[in-house]
Scaffold this motif. Structure first.
Motif, PDB file in Angstrom:
ATOM      1  N   GLU A 105     -14.973   1.571 -13.744  1.00  0.00           N
ATOM      2  CA  GLU A 105     -15.467   0.689 -12.688  1.00  0.00           C
ATOM      3  C   GLU A 105     -15.029   1.052 -11.276  1.00  0.00           C
ATOM      4  N   VAL A 106     -13.757   1.417 -11.071  1.00  0.00           N
ATOM      5  CA  VAL A 106     -13.286   1.506  -9.684  1.00  0.00           C
ATOM      6  C   VAL A 106     -12.578   2.801  -9.309  1.00  0.00           C
ATOM      7  N   VAL A 107     -12.216   3.631 -10.271  1.00  0.00           N
ATOM      8  CA  VAL A 107     -11.489   4.851  -9.914  1.00  0.00           C
ATOM      9  C   VAL A 107     -12.420   5.825  -9.201  1.00  0.00           C
ATOM     10  N   GLU A 108     -11.948   6.355  -8.095  1.00  0.00           N
ATOM     11  CA  GLU A 108     -12.740   7.273  -7.282  1.00  0.00           C
ATOM     12  C   GLU A 108     -12.966   8.596  -8.022  1.00  0.00           C
ATOM     13  N   LEU A 109     -14.211   9.090  -7.993  1.00  0.00           N
ATOM     14  CA  LEU A 109     -14.531  10.385  -8.590  1.00  0.00           C
ATOM     15  C   LEU A 109     -14.194  11.485  -7.587  1.00  0.00           C
ATOM     16  N   ARG A 110     -13.476  12.491  -8.069  1.00  0.00           N
ATOM     17  CA  ARG A 110     -13.070  13.603  -7.218  1.00  0.00           C
ATOM     18  C   ARG A 110     -13.323  14.919  -7.942  1.00  0.00           C
ATOM     19  N   PRO A 111     -13.345  16.034  -7.212  1.00  0.00           N
ATOM     20  CA  PRO A 111     -13.503  17.337  -7.879  1.00  0.00           C
ATOM     21  C   PRO A 111     -12.371  17.627  -8.856  1.00  0.00           C
ATOM     22  N   GLU A 112     -11.153  17.133  -8.547  1.00  0.00           N
ATOM     23  CA  GLU A 112     -10.006  17.402  -9.395  1.00  0.00           C
ATOM     24  C   GLU A 112      -9.958  16.413 -10.566  1.00  0.00           C
ATOM     25  N   PRO A 113      -9.456  16.843 -11.718  1.00  0.00           N
ATOM     26  CA  PRO A 113      -9.388  15.951 -12.884  1.00  0.00           C
ATOM     27  C   PRO A 113      -8.291  14.902 -12.747  1.00  0.00           C
ATOM     28  N   LEU A 114      -8.446  13.842 -13.510  1.00  0.00           N
ATOM     29  CA  LEU A 114      -7.438  12.793 -13.634  1.00  0.00           C
ATOM     30  C   LEU A 114      -6.948  12.826 -15.068  1.00  0.00           C
ATOM     31  N   ASP A 115      -5.697  13.181 -15.282  1.00  0.00           N
ATOM     32  CA  ASP A 115      -5.238  13.327 -16.660  1.00  0.00           C
ATOM     33  C   ASP A 115      -4.075  12.414 -17.032  1.00  0.00           C
ATOM     34  N   ARG A 116      -3.645  11.525 -16.118  1.00  0.00           N
ATOM     35  CA  ARG A 116      -2.555  10.607 -16.422  1.00  0.00           C
ATOM     36  C   ARG A 116      -2.907   9.200 -15.948  1.00  0.00           C
ATOM     37  N   ILE A 117      -2.583   8.210 -16.760  1.00  0.00           N
ATOM     38  CA  ILE A 117      -2.785   6.824 -16.353  1.00  0.00           C
ATOM     39  C   ILE A 117      -1.969   6.524 -15.099  1.00  0.00           C
ATOM     40  N   ALA A 118      -0.823   7.182 -14.973  1.00  0.00           N
ATOM     41  CA  ALA A 118       0.055   6.928 -13.833  1.00  0.00           C
ATOM     42  C   ALA A 118      -0.594   7.259 -12.498  1.00  0.00           C
ATOM     43  N   ASP A 119      -1.664   8.060 -12.517  1.00  0.00           N
ATOM     44  CA  ASP A 119      -2.334   8.441 -11.274  1.00  0.00           C
ATOM     45  C   ASP A 119      -3.502   7.525 -10.910  1.00  0.00           C
ATOM     46  N   ILE A 120      -3.769   6.522 -11.737  1.00  0.00           N
ATOM     47  CA  ILE A 120      -4.928   5.660 -11.498  1.00  0.00           C
ATOM     48  C   ILE A 120      -4.825   4.940 -10.160  1.00  0.00           C
ATOM     49  N   ASN A 121      -3.673   4.336  -9.872  1.00  0.00           N
ATOM     50  CA  ASN A 121      -3.552   3.523  -8.661  1.00  0.00           C
ATOM     51  C   ASN A 121      -3.878   4.309  -7.399  1.00  0.00           C
ATOM     52  N   ALA A 122      -3.504   5.595  -7.390  1.00  0.00           N
ATOM     53  CA  ALA A 122      -3.757   6.417  -6.202  1.00  0.00           C
ATOM     54  C   ALA A 122      -5.244   6.667  -5.994  1.00  0.00           C
ATOM     55  N   ARG A 123      -6.046   6.436  -7.036  1.00  0.00           N
ATOM     56  CA  ARG A 123      -7.488   6.664  -6.934  1.00  0.00           C
ATOM     57  C   ARG A 123      -8.291   5.371  -6.809  1.00  0.00           C
ATOM     58  N   ILE A 124      -7.620   4.261  -6.603  1.00  0.00           N
ATOM     59  CA  ILE A 124      -8.319   2.994  -6.401  1.00  0.00           C
ATOM     60  C   ILE A 124      -8.432   2.731  -4.908  1.00  0.00           C
ATOM     61  N   ASP A 125      -9.649   2.568  -4.436  1.00  0.00           N
ATOM     62  CA  ASP A 125      -9.878   2.247  -3.029  1.00  0.00           C
ATOM     63  C   ASP A 125      -9.484   0.792  -2.792  1.00  0.00           C
ATOM     64  N   PRO A 126      -8.538   0.526  -1.884  1.00  0.00           N
ATOM     65  CA  PRO A 126      -8.134  -0.865  -1.630  1.00  0.00           C
ATOM     66  C   PRO A 126      -9.296  -1.758  -1.224  1.00  0.00           C
ATOM     67  N   ALA A 127     -10.358  -1.175  -0.695  1.00  0.00           N
ATOM     68  CA  ALA A 127     -11.525  -1.980  -0.318  1.00  0.00           C
ATOM     69  C   ALA A 127     -12.302  -2.445  -1.541  1.00  0.00           C
ATOM     70  N   ASP A 128     -12.105  -1.766  -2.686  1.00  0.00           N
ATOM     71  CA  ASP A 128     -12.830  -2.130  -3.907  1.00  0.00           C
ATOM     72  C   ASP A 128     -12.158  -3.269  -4.663  1.00  0.00           C
ATOM     73  N   THR A 129     -10.827  -3.245  -4.737  1.00  0.00           N
ATOM     74  CA  THR A 129     -10.121  -4.252  -5.520  1.00  0.00           C
ATOM     75  C   THR A 129      -8.656  -4.279  -5.141  1.00  0.00           C
ATOM     76  N   ASP A 130      -8.036  -5.460  -5.326  1.00  0.00           N
ATOM     77  CA  ASP A 130      -6.596  -5.635  -5.139  1.00  0.00           C
ATOM     78  C   ASP A 130      -5.818  -5.389  -6.429  1.00  0.00           C
ATOM     79  N   VAL A 131      -6.506  -5.138  -7.531  1.00  0.00           N
ATOM     80  CA  VAL A 131      -5.856  -4.985  -8.827  1.00  0.00           C
ATOM     81  C   VAL A 131      -5.174  -3.623  -8.917  1.00  0.00           C
ATOM     82  N   ARG A 132      -3.968  -3.605  -9.475  1.00  0.00           N
ATOM     83  CA  ARG A 132      -3.241  -2.365  -9.689  1.00  0.00           C
ATOM     84  C   ARG A 132      -2.622  -2.370 -11.085  1.00  0.00           C
TER      85      ARG A 132
END
Length: 311
Positions: A144-171
């Protein structure tokens, strides 16, 4: 009773059981957790037809629901009815709510309590600020909210860094350790000979990749858009088993536990691309001092999780 902290939780299945297991250990309520889990497992078996219900009980599912729920005592679990998504859409009893007093729990006011409230998609309830805390699958956040980037996302720990604060306050706060994996798999004629079946193989691969439609955005985030250049998504036909569809396509990504079904279809298991795990979530603006104390209680070093989020 003082402040009651509502916590959104899944209504059924492995994610709810993981939440109940966590609460059983941190709040010392193993009997309550076992009661809810055993009730829902029995009702699932009744719905699937793998155990017999009481005579004529299927015609009186509401009677069973009334027997389970003690509406005059909020510290006893209540349940509700949900239409199952299987053929015929039978009614299925799922978790609704229960209140757990926190008297004597370290770090939390003695007169506080938590109220678990079942939601079909707890993450969405947090997005609308209905709850300060909740539990849901990390997958839904990617979908739903994680930003798509050319680089892969391979850890749950990196999710927050890919959430746009304008999209949601949830972390994401932490994971619960109930980890299974989205895994790359292929038939022997498509898999690289003598090399690993992993992201590096996908970077040079051009052709179809079989996935579940609901995981399209997740797969894009996990693999990275650059890796998917030249790759086209294909989807299992309705009613077709996922591993069988991947075997037809030659290459795919699917959620695996043991991988035994994939092997039965002649598939080779490759890289575990991303852990699927139930996570504790927070909506920052809604977190009171008591909610923060409950959050700290539910987070802890005793968790064996793929997740390590700095908070």
């Amino acid at each position: 009773m003082g402040e009651t902290i509502p916590i959104a939780v899944p209504r059924k299945g492995r994610p709810l059981e993981s939440v109940l297991d966590r609460l059983a250990r941190r709040l010392d309520v193993p009997e309550l957790a076992d009661d809810i889990t055993s009730t829902l497992r029995h009702e699932k078996a009744v719905t699937k037809g793998t155990v017999d219900s009481e005579p004529d009980a299927e015609e009186h599912v509401y009677h069973r629901l009334a027997d389970y729920s003690a509406v005059d005592d909020p510290t006893e679990p209540e349940y509700t009815l949900l239409r199952d998504d299987r053929a015929g859409k039978p009614r299925r009893i799922v978790f609704d709510s229960v209140t757990i007093p926190l008297e004597g729990v370290d770090g939390v006011p003695d007169d506080a309590a938590v109220q678990l409230i079942g939601r079909e998609e707890p993450f969405r309830a947090l997005r609308t600020h209905e709850f300060a805390l909740g539990f849901d699958s990390a997958d839904l956040i990617l979908e739903e909210v994680v930003e798509l980037r050319p680089e892969p996302l391979d850890r749950i720990a990196d999710i927050n860094a890919r959430i746009d604060p304008a999209d949601t306050d949830v972390r994401v706060v932490t994971g619960l350790g109930d980890t299974v994996y989205h895994t790359l798999m292929a038939t022997p004629d498509v898999a690289p000979s003598g090399n690993s079946l992993d992201r590096s193989f996908l970077e040079s691969y051009e052709g179809p990749l079989c996935i579940e439609p609901r995981y399209e955005r997740l797969v894009q985030a996990v693999l990275g858009t650059r890796t998917l250049d030249g790759v086209g998504f294909e989807y299992p036909a309705e009613g077709r088993e996922e591993e069988a569809a991947i075997a037809d396509t030659g290459l795919g990504v699917y959620l695996t536990v043991t991988g035994s079904t994939a092997r039965e279809h002649g598939l080779l298991l490759g890289e575990q691309l991303f852990p699927s795990e139930t996570v504790l979530l927070e909506t920052g603006p809604e977190v009171t001092d008591t909610a923060a104390a409950v959050r700290a209680l539910l987070n802890g070093a005793d968790l064996e999780t793929e997740l390590a989020v700095e908070t």
